[in-house]
Design an enzyme around this catalytic site. Structure first.
Site, PDB file in Angstrom:
ATOM      1  N   HIS A 153      -3.190  28.856  14.256  1.00 33.59           N
ATOM      2  CA  HIS A 153      -4.399  28.223  14.302  1.00 33.59           C
ATOM      3  C   HIS A 153      -5.186  28.674  13.064  1.00 33.59           C
ATOM      4  O   HIS A 153      -5.615  27.727  12.433  1.00 33.59           O
ATOM      5  CB  HIS A 153      -5.184  28.936  15.548  1.00 33.59           C
ATOM      6  N   GLU A 154      -5.512  29.743  12.693  1.00 38.00           N
ATOM      7  CA  GLU A 154      -6.053  29.900  11.566  1.00 38.00           C
ATOM      8  C   GLU A 154      -5.560  29.759  10.135  1.00 38.00           C
ATOM      9  O   GLU A 154      -5.993  29.078   9.255  1.00 38.00           O
ATOM     10  CB  GLU A 154      -6.233  31.711  11.171  1.00 38.00           C
ATOM     11  N   HIS A 193      -6.564  25.920   9.756  1.00 35.61           N
ATOM     12  CA  HIS A 193      -7.952  26.107   9.102  1.00 35.61           C
ATOM     13  C   HIS A 193      -7.770  26.224   7.639  1.00 35.61           C
ATOM     14  O   HIS A 193      -8.013  25.585   6.906  1.00 35.61           O
ATOM     15  CB  HIS A 193      -8.798  27.057   9.528  1.00 35.61           C
ATOM     16  N   HIS A 248      -6.665  23.076   5.907  1.00 37.87           N
ATOM     17  CA  HIS A 248      -7.846  22.058   5.773  1.00 37.87           C
ATOM     18  C   HIS A 248      -8.467  22.483   4.716  1.00 37.87           C
ATOM     19  O   HIS A 248      -8.878  21.505   3.853  1.00 37.87           O
ATOM     20  CB  HIS A 248      -8.601  22.178   7.112  1.00 37.87           C
TER      21      HIS A 248
HETATM   22 ZN   LIG Z   1     -10.677  27.920  14.780  1.00 35.21          ZN
END
Ligand SMILES: [Zn+2]
Length: 681
Positions: free
Chosen positions: A472-473, A476, A479
């Protein structure tokens, strides 16, 4: 320190390897004076923009504004990294000082009339400036930001807005403190004989809770979610479950000094007034203006069909639970405090397995390698660890990230292990964001985790949840690293709240792709890959209970929207809550996840007001986006991966999120894939 000394200081002049700050030269005592000088430098830069006598242009106003404050950005990024990941008393003391200074500084900029006059001048003639799409969007967002801060109001209006904001902020604090007071106040003290059904971890948590309340040797049910939820899940004592349920659902509504009813009424009234003052139909319209959803109607278009399906599923689930209750000898009417209890019995019956069996297959270094491998297969990125470079803590690891053609892409820093100087949780942030304006800037992105550090010489092993968090991280982080924009203010994760979790939640899907597991999920002792059936069982267990979970979440989201989508405020918020739930045909055997008097997301501050929906919105996006890959039969489909990179991971906030999503997917998302993932269809 003077402004002119700033340029040479290691906090702002980064002279470490690879363009990193030289962390060995930064002392805790440096931050305070560098902050003060950097704030002054930024003020002077703003002053220089507004003092200009020539007409406003993109270069002398918008560009100058975007590039101003570089020293402040640099000292801030290192400071907030330290404050979260490696703090101490000195940093904490400084935090209390810096936070209000920063908030005054930025609110002065957004209230700067001369600055707004120049932005407004550009905005009014934007059609004649022949701007490219990204520049136009940055201009529009900047202008809107000023307008939302009240830049177009007359003096009285500005005063009123400031007063409203101040009252809202103090009411928000009161709201949160009242919830906390009720949670602290209430406790149900039990003895050894009252603990039937409770697992050991819960008993020890309850023993500790009783001890801190001065009742050593007894057991306390408290209203902390981490005790309340397992207690109502496991306790065989129906009377005690009922008592706990009643207290939990009445937090903030117990009369007396800690009652939130009047606080909510005042907040809703002030929010409606604020929206009107700023020219919006409702507070929801104001809050949704810069989001992907844009309007309350779009939120309803998403939530209403989900609600219908969840009602059907919950009704069917309730029948099954009632049968179980009857079979267990209960002849009482099935009630809200029975749901979790019988649901757990059903879960244990259907999905008995031990999650600990999976752990030896998830070695930290292998999960990191899996993250990198997926980024290679989707986007052609390579990661090379650079040893021996000092970070903010000896555990910090540094990776040079390169594009497929070998050119530099970004730096990725990661700090995986828990320690007492780190706050809990997991997050991504940037030491430096990526953009091409001016002399340009390369992304320096980091991830912080809180995994248990293994003894020296042993491999760190993760649970499935921890491995998901790492993916998940890292989503990010991608991104931030893949960003390919001109303007700093639209770089990386600078997107709306209902879009920002798409790159991260989407990335989680690749963790359980068979090709990834077969290669990377190898047993720490035997080296054998993870058995598929074990994983499938674990994944199937996750959708169990979706009817209940979807009802309790969606009811809260719909009530949040109902409060804020009306032009005025309800005179009696709690009566309005009841009325809204009646219209929805809310089952009386399930409570809202957060009832109004303790709905902290929405009332203890402004963070998720008219925004609680966005958790589900993001889930819809990630499920729909991954199903695009599934539809092609190839989780790494190159053509789709290219579109994903260009429109989702690289575009930042440079375009409207709806436009970006459609460019990737060909259409707007539907809730179908999310409902399938939750087992609602
Ligand atoms: Zn998040």
């Amino acid at each position: 320190m003077s402004v002119s000394d700033l340029a040479a200081h290691p906090l702002t002049n980064w002279q470490g390897p690879l363009g990193l700050p030289d962390f060995t030269k930064i002392g805790d005592g440096d931050f305070g004076s560098v902050f003060d000088a950097a704030l002054k430098a930024h003020e002077a830069e703003i002053e220089a923009i507004t003092a200009g006598t020539e007409q406003a242009s993109i270069e002398n106003t918008l560009q100058a504004l975007e590039l101003a404050g570089e020293a402040l950005d640099r000292v801030s990024s290192i400071f907030w990294c330290r404050a979260g990941a490696h703090t101490n008393d000195a940093i904490q003391a400084l935090e209390r000082e810096v936070a209000p200074k920063m908030s005054r500084h930025f609110s002065a900029i957004s209230m700067n009339e001369k600055l707004f006059a120049r932005i407004d001048d550009l905005y009014q003639k934007r059609d004649s400036l022949k701007l490219d799409a990204e520049t136009l969007r940055v201009l529009e967002r900047t202008w809107k930001g000023f307008v939302r801060s009240g830049a177009r109001l007359d003096t009285d209006g500005k005063k009123r807005l400031a007063a409203i904001n101040e009252q809202l902020s103090s009411l928000g604090t009161t709201f949160g403190q009242n919830v906390l007071a009720d949670e602290r106040e209430w406790a149900l003290f039990l003895d050894e004989g009252d603990l039937a059904g409770l697992p050991d971890f819960l008993k020890s948590a309850m023993a500790e809770a009783a001890e801190t309340r001065g009742q050593k040797g007894r057991y306390a049910v408290t209203l902390s979610r981490s005790i309340y939820e397992p207690f109502t899940t496991f306790s065989e004592r129906r009377d005690l479950r009922e008592a706990a349920w009643r207290a939990f659902t009445r937090r903030g509504q117990n009369g007396g000094a800690s009652d939130n009813t009047a606080v909510v009424r005042d907040m809703l009234r002030l929010r409606a007034e604020k929206a009107k003052l700023l020219g919006y139909d409702s507070f929801a319209a104001l809050k949704l203006d810069d989001t992907m959803a844009k309007t309350p109607k779009a939120v309803h278009d998403l939530l209403d069909p989900v609600w219908e399906k969840a009602l059907e599923k919950a009704a069917a689930d309730q029948k099954e639970l009632e049968r179980l209750a009857t079979a267990a000898g209960s002849n009482e009417q099935f009630a809200a405090w029975d749901w979790r209890f019988y649901q757990e019995k059903l879960r244990a019956e259907k999905f008995a397995f031990d999650e600990a069996e999976l752990k030896p297959y998830l070695q930290l270094d292998h999960v990191i390698a899996a993250c990198f491998d997926v980024a290679m297969r989707l986007f052609g990125l390579t990661f090379e660890e650079k040893k021996g470079i000092a970070g903010w803590h000896p555990d910090t690891r540094v990776f040079a990230v390169k594009n497929a053609d070998g050119s530099d892409r970004a730096l990725f820093l990661a700090d995986y292990f828990a320690r007492s100087s780190k706050r809990s949780g997991a997050w991504m942030s940037a030491l430096q964001s990526g953009y091409s304006l001016g002399k340009g800037s390369k992304p320096i992105i980091y991830n912080i985790m809180n995994f248990a550090k293994p003894p020296a010489g042993e491999a760190a092993l993760l649970s499935v949840d921890e491995a998901k968090t790492l993916f998940h991280e890292f989503g990010h982080a991608l991104h931030g690293m893949l960003t390919d924009v001109t303007w700093p203010s639209v770089s990386g994760t600078s997107v709306s709240r209902d879009f920002v979790e798409l790159p991260s939640q989407l990335y989680e899907h690749w963790l359980t792709v068979p090709a990834v597991l077969e290669k990377h999920a190898l047993h720490v002792k035997t080296g054998k890959p993870m058995p598929k059936d074990l994983l499938d069982k674990m994944l199937a267990a996750r959708t169990f209970g979706a009817g209940f979970a979807t009802i309790e979440f969606t009811a809260s989201a719909l009530v949040d929207m109902a409060y804020h989508a009306r032009p005025d405020a309800p005179a009696e918020p709690l009566a309005f809550e009841t009325e809204t739930l009646e219209k929805l045909a809310m089952p009386d055997t399930i409570a809202m996840r957060h009832r109004t008097p303790h709905f902290s997301h929405v009332f203890a501050g402004d963070g998720y007001s008219a925004g609680y929906y966005s958790y589900m919105w993001s889930e819809v996006l990630d499920a729909d986006a991954f199903s695009a890959f599934e539809e092609t039969g190839d989780p790494f489909n190159p053509a789709l991966a290219k579109k994903l990179r260009e429109n989702i991971y690289a575009a930042g906030g440079s375009k409207d999120p709806e436009e970006l999503y459609i460019a990737f997917r060909g259409k707007m998302p539907t809730a179908d894939a999310m409902m399938a993932k939750r087992g609602l269809v």
